[in-house]
Design a protein around this motif. Structure first.
Motif, PDB file in Angstrom:
ATOM      1  N   TRP A  61       0.840  -1.204   0.000  1.00  0.00           N
ATOM      2  CA  TRP A  61       0.000   0.000   0.000  1.00  0.00           C
ATOM      3  C   TRP A  61       0.875   1.253   0.000  1.00  0.00           C
ATOM      4  O   TRP A  61       0.628   2.204  -0.744  1.00  0.00           O
ATOM      5  CB  TRP A  61      -0.953  -0.008   1.190  1.00  0.00           C
ATOM      6  N   ALA A  62       1.904   1.264   0.820  1.00  0.00           N
ATOM      7  CA  ALA A  62       2.796   2.426   0.897  1.00  0.00           C
ATOM      8  C   ALA A  62       3.512   2.662  -0.430  1.00  0.00           C
ATOM      9  O   ALA A  62       3.827   3.803  -0.774  1.00  0.00           O
ATOM     10  CB  ALA A  62       3.819   2.233   2.020  1.00  0.00           C
ATOM     11  N   ALA A  63       3.749   1.600  -1.186  1.00  0.00           N
ATOM     12  CA  ALA A  63       4.461   1.718  -2.463  1.00  0.00           C
ATOM     13  C   ALA A  63       3.560   2.201  -3.601  1.00  0.00           C
ATOM     14  O   ALA A  63       4.060   2.589  -4.654  1.00  0.00           O
ATOM     15  CB  ALA A  63       5.089   0.373  -2.839  1.00  0.00           C
ATOM     16  N   PHE A 136      22.287  21.838   2.922  1.00  0.00           N
ATOM     17  CA  PHE A 136      20.874  22.035   3.254  1.00  0.00           C
ATOM     18  C   PHE A 136      20.320  20.717   3.761  1.00  0.00           C
ATOM     19  O   PHE A 136      20.881  19.649   3.527  1.00  0.00           O
ATOM     20  CB  PHE A 136      20.063  22.559   2.055  1.00  0.00           C
ATOM     21  N   ALA A 137      19.265  20.809   4.479  1.00  0.00           N
ATOM     22  CA  ALA A 137      18.593  19.616   5.011  1.00  0.00           C
ATOM     23  C   ALA A 137      17.245  19.490   4.314  1.00  0.00           C
ATOM     24  O   ALA A 137      16.656  20.485   3.891  1.00  0.00           O
ATOM     25  CB  ALA A 137      18.417  19.739   6.515  1.00  0.00           C
ATOM     26  N   MET A 138      16.800  18.281   4.200  1.00  0.00           N
ATOM     27  CA  MET A 138      15.536  18.051   3.519  1.00  0.00           C
ATOM     28  C   MET A 138      14.684  17.106   4.365  1.00  0.00           C
ATOM     29  O   MET A 138      15.182  16.094   4.865  1.00  0.00           O
ATOM     30  CB  MET A 138      15.794  17.436   2.145  1.00  0.00           C
ATOM     31  N   ALA A 139      13.412  17.451   4.503  1.00  0.00           N
ATOM     32  CA  ALA A 139      12.454  16.585   5.185  1.00  0.00           C
ATOM     33  C   ALA A 139      11.617  15.887   4.122  1.00  0.00           C
ATOM     34  O   ALA A 139      11.106  16.527   3.206  1.00  0.00           O
ATOM     35  CB  ALA A 139      11.552  17.393   6.112  1.00  0.00           C
ATOM     36  N   VAL A 140      11.521  14.596   4.219  1.00  0.00           N
ATOM     37  CA  VAL A 140      10.727  13.811   3.285  1.00  0.00           C
ATOM     38  C   VAL A 140       9.645  13.097   4.081  1.00  0.00           C
ATOM     39  O   VAL A 140       9.928  12.400   5.055  1.00  0.00           O
ATOM     40  CB  VAL A 140      11.611  12.768   2.541  1.00  0.00           C
ATOM     41  N   ARG A 141       8.409  13.316   3.681  1.00  0.00           N
ATOM     42  CA  ARG A 141       7.304  12.641   4.367  1.00  0.00           C
ATOM     43  C   ARG A 141       7.166  11.239   3.804  1.00  0.00           C
ATOM     44  O   ARG A 141       7.253  11.019   2.599  1.00  0.00           O
ATOM     45  CB  ARG A 141       6.013  13.412   4.184  1.00  0.00           C
ATOM     46  N   GLN A 142       6.942  10.290   4.714  1.00  0.00           N
ATOM     47  CA  GLN A 142       6.744   8.913   4.290  1.00  0.00           C
ATOM     48  C   GLN A 142       5.739   8.265   5.233  1.00  0.00           C
ATOM     49  O   GLN A 142       5.587   8.684   6.367  1.00  0.00           O
ATOM     50  CB  GLN A 142       8.059   8.152   4.274  1.00  0.00           C
ATOM     51  N   PRO A 143       5.029   7.247   4.759  1.00  0.00           N
ATOM     52  CA  PRO A 143       4.070   6.558   5.610  1.00  0.00           C
ATOM     53  C   PRO A 143       4.774   5.957   6.826  1.00  0.00           C
ATOM     54  O   PRO A 143       5.939   5.566   6.753  1.00  0.00           O
ATOM     55  CB  PRO A 143       3.503   5.454   4.712  1.00  0.00           C
ATOM     56  N   CYS A 144       4.045   5.901   7.936  1.00  0.00           N
ATOM     57  CA  CYS A 144       4.683   5.397   9.161  1.00  0.00           C
ATOM     58  C   CYS A 144       4.293   3.964   9.496  1.00  0.00           C
ATOM     59  O   CYS A 144       4.960   3.336  10.298  1.00  0.00           O
ATOM     60  CB  CYS A 144       4.396   6.324  10.339  1.00  0.00           C
ATOM     61  N   ASN A 172      -0.494   4.833   4.740  1.00  0.00           N
ATOM     62  CA  ASN A 172      -0.517   3.938   5.891  1.00  0.00           C
ATOM     63  C   ASN A 172      -1.616   2.900   5.713  1.00  0.00           C
ATOM     64  O   ASN A 172      -2.509   3.057   4.886  1.00  0.00           O
ATOM     65  CB  ASN A 172      -0.793   4.740   7.172  1.00  0.00           C
ATOM     66  N   THR A 173      -1.573   1.847   6.508  1.00  0.00           N
ATOM     67  CA  THR A 173      -2.685   0.911   6.578  1.00  0.00           C
ATOM     68  C   THR A 173      -3.384   1.152   7.909  1.00  0.00           C
ATOM     69  O   THR A 173      -2.836   1.782   8.817  1.00  0.00           O
ATOM     70  CB  THR A 173      -2.216  -0.556   6.461  1.00  0.00           C
ATOM     71  N   VAL A 174      -4.628   0.661   8.035  1.00  0.00           N
ATOM     72  CA  VAL A 174      -5.456   0.993   9.192  1.00  0.00           C
ATOM     73  C   VAL A 174      -6.149  -0.238   9.733  1.00  0.00           C
ATOM     74  O   VAL A 174      -6.665  -1.058   8.980  1.00  0.00           O
ATOM     75  CB  VAL A 174      -6.528   2.050   8.817  1.00  0.00           C
ATOM     76  N   VAL A 175      -6.182  -0.342  11.062  1.00  0.00           N
ATOM     77  CA  VAL A 175      -7.052  -1.281  11.761  1.00  0.00           C
ATOM     78  C   VAL A 175      -8.138  -0.415  12.379  1.00  0.00           C
ATOM     79  O   VAL A 175      -7.851   0.501  13.147  1.00  0.00           O
ATOM     80  CB  VAL A 175      -6.295  -2.061  12.856  1.00  0.00           C
TER      81      VAL A 175
END
Length: 187
Positions: A61-63, A136-144, A172-175
């Motif tokens: 799912w994350a992919a 420089f620094a970079m923030a990358v959002r990714q599923p947890c 993300n996946t969910v319960v």
């Protein structure tokens, strides 16, 4: 309005199934005391299986690309709209709420799915100032990972959908744990 009597099973790993120990419970209509639904009484083993199934589904799912997640969330909204009458029957029977209130729940919930679908391409990172010269620094959002959602009885469709729509949009996946007061509203 006709009474609803249905067996609500657990949905784990895309499969509908009874509780591991076969136990069920009845939900009675608060207005006339008729049986509104019978539901699987989930066990700790079932909860563990749900978490494991969500963890197993997470990498795939994350992919998924944002366009595919959007497509699937929009399909879920469409299906919710198509099944409004079933939501109304179940919700009215289990909670005693008016059909208009349950229908309003379904409309808002379907729109929450559409809003989450629109956000799939809005998830981005950012460049962060760095104290290191020339860098420089970079923030990358990714599923947890696996997210737990719990839906209360008073607005089960809205709050259940709210608990899962954005986490799914973000990869993300969910319960989801539905309220025992209205298992057929979400089940």
């Amino acid at each position: 309005m006709p009474e609803v009597t249905q067996l609500v099973t657990l949905l784990i790993g895309g499969q509908s199934r009874p509780a591991a120990n076969g136990a069920t419970f009845e939900r009675r209509n608060p207005i006339n005391d008729a049986v509104a639904s019978r539901a699987a009484a989930a066990t700790l083993e079932d909860a563990d299986a749900a978490v494991q199934a969500a963890a197993d589904a997470f990498p795939a799912w994350a992919a998924l690309g944002p366009g595919e997640r959007r497509k699937r969330l929009l399909k879920a909204a469409e299906l919710m709209d198509q099944h409004t009458d079933a939501f109304i029957r179940a919700g009215a029977a289990e909670t005693g709420a008016s059909p208009n209130w349950i229908g309003f729940n379904v409309m808002l919930a379907a729109n929450m799915l559409r809003e989450a679908a629109s956000m799939t391409t809005q998830i981005d990172g950012s460049v962060i100032p760095s104290d290191v010269p020339g860098n420089f620094a970079m923030a990358v959002r990714q599923p947890c990972g696996v997210v737990l959602g719990i839906a209360p009885w008073n607005a089960p469709v809205i709050l259940g959908t709210r608990a899962l729509a954005m986490p799914l949009a973000c990869g993300n996946t969910v319960v989801l744990k539905a309220s025992e007061m209205c298992p057929a509203c979400i089940g």
